[in-house]
Design a protein around this motif. Structure first.
Motif, PDB file in Angstrom:
ATOM      1  N   THR A  23       6.670 -16.024 -12.966  1.00 11.77           N
ATOM      2  CA  THR A  23       6.144 -14.618 -12.464  1.00 11.77           C
ATOM      3  C   THR A  23       5.276 -14.818 -11.197  1.00 11.77           C
ATOM      4  OG1 THR A  23       6.663 -13.684 -14.441  1.00 11.77           O
ATOM      5  CG2 THR A  23       5.673 -12.290 -13.217  1.00 11.77           C
ATOM      6  N   TYR A  29       2.882  -4.427  -8.173  1.00 14.36           N
ATOM      7  CA  TYR A  29       4.226  -5.072  -8.497  1.00 14.36           C
ATOM      8  C   TYR A  29       4.729  -3.948  -9.819  1.00 14.36           C
ATOM      9  CZ  TYR A  29       4.764  -8.843  -5.731  1.00 14.36           C
ATOM     10  OH  TYR A  29       4.834  -9.750  -4.777  1.00 14.36           O
ATOM     11  N   SER A  85       8.614  -2.558 -11.975  1.00 10.17           N
ATOM     12  CA  SER A  85      10.183  -2.772 -12.199  1.00 10.17           C
ATOM     13  C   SER A  85      10.620  -1.446 -11.227  1.00 10.17           C
ATOM     14  CB  SER A  85      10.584  -2.737 -13.676  1.00 10.17           C
ATOM     15  OG  SER A  85      10.655  -4.044 -14.081  1.00 10.17           O
ATOM     16  N   GLY A 144      15.175  -5.044 -10.343  1.00  7.43           N
ATOM     17  CA  GLY A 144      14.475  -6.031 -10.178  1.00  7.43           C
ATOM     18  C   GLY A 144      12.901  -5.828 -10.059  1.00  7.43           C
ATOM     19  N   SER A 145      12.027  -6.780  -9.713  1.00 12.42           N
ATOM     20  CA  SER A 145      10.738  -6.294  -9.523  1.00 12.42           C
ATOM     21  C   SER A 145      10.786  -6.000  -8.264  1.00 12.42           C
ATOM     22  CB  SER A 145       9.918  -7.816  -9.752  1.00 12.42           C
ATOM     23  OG  SER A 145       8.584  -7.565  -9.552  1.00 12.42           O
ATOM     24  N   ILE A 203      10.078  -2.487 -17.561  1.00 16.01           N
ATOM     25  CA  ILE A 203      10.758  -3.650 -17.434  1.00 16.01           C
ATOM     26  C   ILE A 203      12.347  -3.463 -17.049  1.00 16.01           C
ATOM     27  CG2 ILE A 203      11.481  -5.528 -18.788  1.00 16.01           C
ATOM     28  CD1 ILE A 203       8.997  -4.892 -20.762  1.00 16.01           C
ATOM     29  N   HIS A 204      12.673  -4.161 -15.888  1.00 11.40           N
ATOM     30  CA  HIS A 204      14.169  -4.010 -15.552  1.00 11.40           C
ATOM     31  C   HIS A 204      14.919  -5.100 -16.450  1.00 11.40           C
ATOM     32  CE1 HIS A 204      17.674  -3.952 -13.396  1.00 11.40           C
ATOM     33  NE2 HIS A 204      17.272  -2.698 -13.090  1.00 11.40           N
ATOM     34  N   GLU A 263      15.593  -8.873 -15.256  1.00 11.57           N
ATOM     35  CA  GLU A 263      14.371 -10.009 -15.454  1.00 11.57           C
ATOM     36  C   GLU A 263      14.598 -10.896 -16.640  1.00 11.57           C
ATOM     37  OE1 GLU A 263      10.348  -8.340 -14.439  1.00 11.57           O
ATOM     38  OE2 GLU A 263      11.467  -6.429 -14.111  1.00 11.57           O
ATOM     39  N   GLU A 320      18.189 -12.724 -16.496  1.00 10.08           N
ATOM     40  CA  GLU A 320      18.328 -13.980 -15.687  1.00 10.08           C
ATOM     41  C   GLU A 320      17.862 -15.207 -16.425  1.00 10.08           C
ATOM     42  OE1 GLU A 320      16.221 -13.053 -12.116  1.00 10.08           O
ATOM     43  OE2 GLU A 320      17.776 -11.522 -11.863  1.00 10.08           O
ATOM     44  N   LEU A 344       8.752 -16.181 -19.785  1.00  9.06           N
ATOM     45  CA  LEU A 344       8.351 -14.915 -19.248  1.00  9.06           C
ATOM     46  C   LEU A 344       7.004 -14.513 -19.899  1.00  9.06           C
ATOM     47  CD1 LEU A 344      11.747 -12.956 -20.388  1.00  9.06           C
ATOM     48  CD2 LEU A 344      10.832 -13.219 -18.223  1.00  9.06           C
ATOM     49  N   LYS A 366       7.705  -9.364 -22.170  1.00  4.09           N
ATOM     50  CA  LYS A 366       9.122  -9.000 -21.728  1.00  4.09           C
ATOM     51  C   LYS A 366       9.909  -9.788 -22.872  1.00  4.09           C
ATOM     52  CE  LYS A 366       8.381  -8.510 -16.802  1.00  4.09           C
ATOM     53  NZ  LYS A 366       8.343  -9.080 -15.430  1.00  4.09           N
TER      54      LYS A 366
END
Lengths: 86, 525
Positions: free
Chosen positions: B89, B169, B171, B176-177, B419-420, B423, B426, B476, B480
């Motif tokens: 990250t 930063y 989501s 995405g971020s 949180i998306h 993320e 993936e 992560l 998350k």
């Protein structure tokens, strides 16, 4: 007692990661092993496993902030419960 | 007004006044400015120029705040990073916006050293707790900053209101971020507006439990420094009773939390045994809070104003608030626009919806971001003619009060985090046994939404829940890592192959976790 507490912590917060060392005196607050919602899970587990109610005023580091402190706290509470029921 | 002027002016007005209380240590405004000036001096010494990005990866509030203002005084752009992170990250964030210097702590140096060759922008690092002998060619021990680079305060770089001040930063609403870029003018407009409606002044002090690296905590920090108030900081919420003790001892006038903060206070603390005679207000933002919780807080503290608020990082933090006296009459509403902001609820064609109809919240005002860092297409999807299309769907009642109905995007609001799902999906896809997965938010009394991963394994593969959790934890940040993992035979999809996330949230739907969750864990076990 210690083993049972450690097992819960490894299962739920360390995910049985190999090689993860957990000192029985390690502070959860300082090491960051458990977050605030994890602490709620831990308290629920204590209540369900040992059959006593954790009072809101007892949610303090002196009682909960390491494996050793938890063991002493649970021991004291279960003994008190035994005395009351006996 | 430039953002660092807040600290400079408050230090001029109240040099000896306590600006910050943390861990028993009190820092005055003049001390804070002196530290910030040292940081600024070091950055200029390290070659940081106007517009360069400087990261803060630091969980010490005194160092964080002085670094924040020091970076701005040097003309840099603050990139405040979540300290609950992973090397992956961090690498993406630092290289993503070309961070050239970082201010951190020795405990995070391992991450920075592990960044590898993919991250070439980072040239200088200052770390507290680092022995000068360990600092290396590009590192510098932060504890030495003050003595090494003492410049007189009040010599900040020449920034303009339109210059970028901060990258946050988050989501983003488009997936995405996202690196949200905020100008000095965006943050200043929002700070002034919040100070106005919360009626903040130099006599105010807030119990700051939220991390400063997110926009809500950032706004708590900025408003109090600007108002000349006092920040009482304890960002560890493991033992809420310790926070409550400190609130009483420090006689704070304000408290800011997300829904999970209030859920924990009401359900797992001795809140009802405390009295806070000095407490004037509480604020809640960061996701929908069940009206029941707001009512309970109000019944515990009937004399304290409770502000339900709504916002986005893309709006520097705040967009609307519900007047405290409307809390019960307009339960469930996020109120109306804050001063200086226009909120409209529009249909897809851009026309206003009628009372009771659902549309998208569209915001305009000086607080709206400049855009996402070097992503013009992504920016253009949410910023149209200077207006921010929030992705949040809402209705407006006949009196103009806004009620959020749902979010257009898939973002999950878990505790204080956004949180998306992609993320996490993936990272799940990188596990050898995983065919595909979908991560959804499920209702949770404390967190608001908890993370649930629905995982389809490859044919012939076996994998346990714990194996997946270990895999996720390695790659992560811990927040998350899903609270729930279910193994399912397949994901419901549209004809075009898009996952039907709404269907996954419906327990009775075919293929949903409720109908198959129990057997699959055993099978996969």
């Amino acid at each position: 007692m210690h083993d049972k507490i450690r097992e819960f912590i490894f299962e739920n917060f360390l995910f049985n990661a190999e090689g993860s060392a957990l000192d029985n005196d390690a502070s959860f607050l300082e090491t960051g092993i458990i977050d605030s919602t994890g602490m709620l899970e831990l308290v629920n587990w204590i209540q369900e496993t040992y059959g006593f109610e954790v009072d809101d005023t007892e949610l303090v580091p002196e009682n909960l902030d390491s494996v050793n402190r938890l063991a002493i706290y649970i021991d004291r509470k279960t003994q008190a419960a035994t005395r009351v029921s006996g | 007004m430039l953002v660092h002027d807040y600290l400079i002016r408050s230090a001029e007005r109240f040099p000896e006044k306590t600006a910050l209380v943390h861990g028993g240590r009190r820092t005055s405004y003049s001390e804070l400015l002196s530290l910030a000036s040292s940081v600024s001096s070091w950055l200029r010494h390290a070659g940081v120029e106007k517009g360069d990005r400087v990261a803060i990866l630091n969980d010490d509030p005194r160092e964080y705040i002085s670094s924040y203002f020091g970076i701005l005084m040097a003309g840099g752009i603050v990139v405040a990073l979540n300290t609950d992170t992973s090397a992956r990250t961090l690498g993406a964030q630092i290289s993503g916006c070309g961070v050239s210097a970082a201010i951190t702590q020795a405990k995070f140096m391992g991450y920075l050293r592990d960044l590898g060759k993919g991250v070439t922008s980072l040239k200088s690092v200052a770390a507290s707790g680092l022995k000068p002998s360990d600092a290396g060619d590009e590192g510098y021990a932060l504890s030495d900053l003050k003595d090494a680079f003492v410049f007189p305060p009040g010599t900040p770089a020449r920034s303009a209101r339109a210059d970028l001040a901060q990258v946050i930063y988050t989501s983003g609403t488009t997936g995405g971020s996202s690196a949200v870029t905020l100008r000095h003018s965006n943050l200043a407009a929002n700070t002034a507006s919040i100070i106005e409606y919360l009626k903040l002044g130099e006599g105010d002090s807030v119990m700051a439990v939220l991390p400063f690296f997110y926009s809500y905590g950032n706004s708590v920090m900025l408003t109090h420094i600007a108002a000349g108030g006092r920040l009482v900081v304890n960002q560890n919420f493991l033992y809420p009773n310790l926070i409550l003790d400190q609130m009483a001892a420090e006689e704070v006038t304000g408290f800011s939390g997300v829904p999970s903060t209030y859920a924990i206070l009401l359900n797992r603390s001795a809140l009802r045994r405390y009295k806070f005679p000095a407490l004037r207000y509480m604020t809640q933002a960061g996701g929908a809070m069940p009206p029941r919780l707001a009512r309970e807080m109000k019944s515990v503290f009937p004399d304290v104003d409770f502000y339900v608020m709504y916002g986005q990082t893309e709006a520097s933090a705040r967009l609307s608030y519900l007047e405290p006296h409307e809390l019960l009459r307009k339960a469930g509403s996020v109120g109306k626009a804050i001063p200086g902001v226009l909120l409209e609820v529009l249909d897809e064609g851009g026309g206003p919806v009628g009372p009771g109809e659902t549309g998208e919240i569209v915001a305009s005002g000086e607080n709206i971001m400049a855009g996402y860092w070097r992503e013009p297409e992504k920016t253009a999807r949410v910023l149209k003619n200077g207006k921010l299309w929030t992705g949040d769907l809402a209705r407006v009642d006949e009196e103009g009060f806004i009620y959020i109905v749902s979010r257009k995007s898939d973002i999950i609001k878990c505790g204080s985090h956004r949180i998306h799902p992609a993320e996490i999906e993936e990272v799940l896809a990188e596990h050898a046994a995983v065919h595909e997965s979908a991560v959804i938010g499920v209702e949770d009394e404390i967190l608001g939404e908890a993370l649930k991963a629905l995982v389809v394994l490859k044919t012939g593969y076996q994998c346990s829940r714990n194996e997946l959790l270990q895999h996720l934890k390695a790659l992560l940040p811990s927040y998350k890592v899903p609270q729930h993992i279910d193994f399912i035979p397949e994901l419901p999809k549209t004809s075009s192959g898009k996952i039907k996330r709404a269907l996954l949230k419906t327990p009775s739907a075919p293929g949903s976790p409720g109908s198959i969750g129990q057997r699959s864990q055993k099978e996969a076990g």
